[in-house]
Design an enzyme around this catalytic site. Structure first.
Site, short mmCIF file in Angstrom:
data_model
loop_
_atom_site.label_atom_id
_atom_site.label_comp_id
_atom_site.label_asym_id
_atom_site.label_seq_id
_atom_site.Cartn_x
_atom_site.Cartn_y
_atom_site.Cartn_z
CB CYS A 81 -0.98 -0.07 1.17
SG CYS A 81 -2.40 1.01 1.05
CB THR A 82 0.41 4.67 1.23
OG1 THR A 82 -0.05 4.36 2.55
CG2 THR A 82 -0.75 4.93 0.29
#
Length: 177
Positions: A81-82
């Site tokens: 993800c981020t």
């Protein structure tokens, strides 16, 4: 029913939860107590950076990013993800292809050579996974890459996760477009 068979793909594997403070509370209120506060990350074989909304601001925290940079010689750097934003801010994605949550493709672009719209991207020994559910694909990809296809298939069956396509290792796994 008997005991389930234990996978013995790698021996002497251990996990160490690290952070820049003794406890971390996520943006939803989950608190985790860590094993080590600000260790030199070069001592680890693999450094995994999770994502979440706070990464969007944390990438500008020079003290935190300086600590992440201590993973420079760690053999494997992985994010989902981020978390890729933090790998990027630390300089580990420079000149590399990477992915992240689709909502952050534009935020990732300045840190890497190419943002790839895929579930998993491997560029050398840096692996990035897309959105949260891509962590399953990323984990299975790593099991297959670091062990073998049969071990990945065993894990996949035990997870009851039908979507991973074992035996198709490449630098880009499951493009989304």
């Amino acid at each position: 029913m008997g005991q389930p068979a234990i996978l013995k793909a790698k021996k002497d594997v251990s996990w160490t939860f690290c952070s820049d403070k003794a406890e971390v509370t996520d943006d939803r209120g989950l608190t985790i107590k860590v094993h080590e506060v600000r260790p030199n990350l070069n001592q680890f074989d693999l450094v995994f950076i999770p994502g979440g909304m706070p990464t969007r601001q944390l990438r500008f925290d020079e003290a935190f990013i300086g600590w992440i940079r201590t993973a420079e010689t760690a053999p494997y750097k992985v994010s989902v993800c981020t978390g890729a934003l933090l790998l990027g801010a630390a300089g580990f994605l420079h000149g590399k292809r990477a992915t992240t949550n689709s909502s952050a493709y534009d935020l990732l672009a300045p840190y890497c050579a190419e943002v790839v719209k895929a579930r998993v991207v491997r560029d050398g020994h840096v692996l990035t996974g897309g959105g949260v559910t891509a962590s399953l694909d990323l984990g299975l990809y790593m099991v297959e890459w670091l062990n073998n296809t049969e071990t990945a298939l065993q894990v996949q069956r035990r997870l009851e996760y039908p979507y991973y396509r074992a035996g198709e290792l490449s630098d880009v796994y499951m493009r989304t477009q």
